[in-house]
Design a protein around this motif. Sequence first.
Motif, mmCIF file in Angstrom:
data_model
loop_
_atom_site.group_PDB
_atom_site.id
_atom_site.type_symbol
_atom_site.label_atom_id
_atom_site.label_comp_id
_atom_site.label_asym_id
_atom_site.label_seq_id
_atom_site.Cartn_x
_atom_site.Cartn_y
_atom_site.Cartn_z
ATOM 1 N N GLU A 67 1.045 8.338 -3.473
ATOM 2 C CA GLU A 67 -0.030 8.618 -4.420
ATOM 3 C C GLU A 67 0.570 9.130 -5.715
ATOM 4 N N ALA A 68 -0.263 9.228 -6.741
ATOM 5 C CA ALA A 68 0.232 9.581 -8.072
ATOM 6 C C ALA A 68 0.842 10.971 -8.129
ATOM 7 N N GLU A 69 0.351 11.884 -7.299
ATOM 8 C CA GLU A 69 0.896 13.235 -7.306
ATOM 9 C C GLU A 69 2.368 13.263 -6.902
ATOM 10 N N HIS A 70 2.838 12.203 -6.256
ATOM 11 C CA HIS A 70 4.240 12.088 -5.888
ATOM 12 C C HIS A 70 4.967 11.073 -6.771
ATOM 13 N N GLY A 71 4.370 10.762 -7.895
ATOM 14 C CA GLY A 71 4.903 9.701 -8.745
ATOM 15 C C GLY A 71 6.313 9.932 -9.236
ATOM 16 N N SER A 72 6.698 11.187 -9.443
ATOM 17 C CA SER A 72 8.032 11.438 -9.992
ATOM 18 C C SER A 72 9.116 10.938 -9.052
ATOM 19 N N ALA A 73 8.973 11.168 -7.741
ATOM 20 C CA ALA A 73 9.988 10.709 -6.787
ATOM 21 C C ALA A 73 10.024 9.189 -6.725
ATOM 22 N N LEU A 291 7.853 14.091 -16.164
ATOM 23 C CA LEU A 291 7.323 13.908 -17.517
ATOM 24 C C LEU A 291 7.387 12.450 -17.946
ATOM 25 N N ASP A 292 8.467 11.779 -17.590
ATOM 26 C CA ASP A 292 8.578 10.364 -17.930
ATOM 27 C C ASP A 292 7.530 9.541 -17.182
ATOM 28 N N TYR A 293 7.286 9.897 -15.936
ATOM 29 C CA TYR A 293 6.265 9.174 -15.158
ATOM 30 C C TYR A 293 4.895 9.331 -15.785
ATOM 31 N N LEU A 294 4.533 10.535 -16.154
ATOM 32 C CA LEU A 294 3.216 10.752 -16.750
ATOM 33 C C LEU A 294 3.078 10.046 -18.096
ATOM 34 N N ALA A 295 4.184 9.885 -18.799
ATOM 35 C CA ALA A 295 4.154 9.199 -20.090
ATOM 36 C C ALA A 295 4.037 7.689 -19.932
ATOM 37 N N ASN A 296 4.577 7.156 -18.836
ATOM 38 C CA ASN A 296 4.544 5.704 -18.605
ATOM 39 C C ASN A 296 4.359 5.447 -17.112
ATOM 40 N N PRO A 297 3.141 5.626 -16.593
ATOM 41 C CA PRO A 297 2.940 5.565 -15.147
ATOM 42 C C PRO A 297 2.805 4.163 -14.568
ATOM 43 N N ALA A 298 2.569 3.157 -15.394
ATOM 44 C CA ALA A 298 2.199 1.833 -14.872
ATOM 45 C C ALA A 298 3.197 1.257 -13.863
ATOM 46 N N PRO A 299 4.503 1.226 -14.165
ATOM 47 C CA PRO A 299 5.428 0.613 -13.187
ATOM 48 C C PRO A 299 5.438 1.350 -11.851
ATOM 49 N N THR A 300 5.414 2.673 -11.901
ATOM 50 C CA THR A 300 5.449 3.444 -10.657
ATOM 51 C C THR A 300 4.131 3.341 -9.911
ATOM 52 N N THR A 313 -1.409 1.928 6.976
ATOM 53 C CA THR A 313 -1.728 3.095 7.809
ATOM 54 C C THR A 313 -3.219 3.405 7.847
ATOM 55 N N GLY A 314 -4.029 2.635 7.109
ATOM 56 C CA GLY A 314 -5.440 2.945 6.975
ATOM 57 C C GLY A 314 -5.741 3.724 5.709
ATOM 58 N N TRP A 315 -4.693 4.158 5.030
ATOM 59 C CA TRP A 315 -4.818 4.866 3.750
ATOM 60 C C TRP A 315 -5.024 3.839 2.646
ATOM 61 N N SER A 316 -6.086 3.988 1.854
ATOM 62 C CA SER A 316 -6.380 3.062 0.765
ATOM 63 C C SER A 316 -6.093 3.735 -0.570
ATOM 64 N N TYR A 317 -5.504 2.996 -1.491
ATOM 65 C CA TYR A 317 -5.170 3.554 -2.805
ATOM 66 C C TYR A 317 -5.141 2.407 -3.806
ATOM 67 N N SER A 318 -6.194 2.309 -4.564
ATOM 68 C CA SER A 318 -6.336 1.190 -5.489
ATOM 69 C C SER A 318 -5.654 1.494 -6.824
ATOM 70 N N PRO A 319 -5.407 0.464 -7.633
ATOM 71 C CA PRO A 319 -4.876 0.713 -8.973
ATOM 72 C C PRO A 319 -5.780 1.634 -9.788
ATOM 73 N N GLY A 320 -7.092 1.504 -9.590
ATOM 74 C CA GLY A 320 -8.014 2.369 -10.317
ATOM 75 C C GLY A 320 -7.854 3.828 -9.947
ATOM 76 N N VAL A 321 -7.663 4.112 -8.662
ATOM 77 C CA VAL A 321 -7.450 5.490 -8.224
ATOM 78 C C VAL A 321 -6.150 6.029 -8.803
ATOM 79 N N ALA A 322 -5.098 5.214 -8.762
ATOM 80 C CA ALA A 322 -3.807 5.654 -9.288
ATOM 81 C C ALA A 322 -3.881 5.973 -10.772
ATOM 82 N N ASP A 323 -4.489 5.085 -11.541
ATOM 83 C CA ASP A 323 -4.597 5.308 -12.985
ATOM 84 C C ASP A 323 -5.455 6.531 -13.287
ATOM 85 N N ASN A 324 -6.549 6.674 -12.550
ATOM 86 C CA ASN A 324 -7.411 7.833 -12.760
ATOM 87 C C ASN A 324 -6.681 9.128 -12.408
#
Length: 391
Positions: A67-73, A291-300, A313-324
């Motif tokens: 999920e986005a909260e782990h985007g830096s890794a 900081l770099d991820y938050l500035a340019n999150p699209a690739p991650t 796993t049954g976990w759903s995560y759409s592009p819309g959720v990630a961007d939001n």
Amino acid sequence: MRRTTVLRTTTLATSIAAALVLTACGGGGTAPSAPQATATAAPADSPLNLAGACPATVVVQEDWQPEAEHGSAYSLVGPDRTIDTNAKKVRGSLVAQGVDTGVDIEVRTGGPNVGFQPVPALMKLDESITLGTVYSDVAISSSDDQPVVGVVAQLTTSPVILMWDPASHPGATTVKDVAASGVPVLTSDPVVSALLESKGIVAKAQVDASYDGSPARFVADPKILQQGYITSEPYLYENEIAQWKKPVASQKLVDLGYTVYPSSLSVRADKLEQLRPCLAKLVPILQRAQLDYLANPAPTNALIVQLVEAYQTGWSYSPGVADNAVKVLRDQKLVTNDPASGVFGQFDPARVQQIVSTFAPILQAQGAIKDVPAPQTLYTNDFIDKNIKMS
């Protein structure tokens, strides 16, 4: 993004539009997720060269699914990555600021993939784990037998919320307003419920600890208060849960005293000295990566969605959720410089003291710990680059 006692909205297949099918997820195993590519190698004398200082593979154990909260890794996993759909992990060259650091990174999922075990317990069992994401209250609860030390505060404020239906509670603007009506409070976290009880915001009789992440209860009984995350549930309920499709109201629990550092990158306490040469180079990379991820999150974000689809796993995560989620992390100031020092990723000693004073008694009462840990044993700012700041 949260410790394993808290479930996220997981099986939404009947209420969220079907996810795209990813060819790499087919029969499991390991598959490349992108065309093979190489980054320029960091010079031997560069602070970005981790070879020799760090393990050959830096293993990061997340506390939840991608999920986005782990985007830096995830942003550090290079384009030569492979996805292991059986073990639910992704591995590739550790690429920072466009250069190959000379070591690999492996990011592992938490939650159902590890039987909902807390990250400190996993780190105790598996010495190959370099870093794990750990909430402050989890660090306290693990301090007796599985002590960890936070080295980077990747998120400043917890995204945990309680949410309600504004139509069912007209005029209510706070959790206290809604709870005063005596409605059930659906949660899965005994620390959160105990905190709210201690402040007189909810009564013990109101707490329902049966929350399993499904929207079914809220949809069927919209008068309740329900736990969620400001980064996902409000967007999901308004845009993707077909049985709802309207706004929800919410309040962040930080406003009610839930002041913990969320998902801080942490090491085993007994490995801190051994990892010191690595952390001196790696921690500034981790600071900058967020900081770099938050500035340019699209690739991650594209990788995160791809991993969720691949892991099945049954976990759903759409592009819309990630961007939001990224927008909320920025706009709600869940990721900021440390208010006390102005440095990104640094822990505030006074805040850690307050966290221990608030949550250690709760955890003692629940039998989670015997002794109250000294606040300074839960974190270190030794490796923080004080020049790295969020603009």
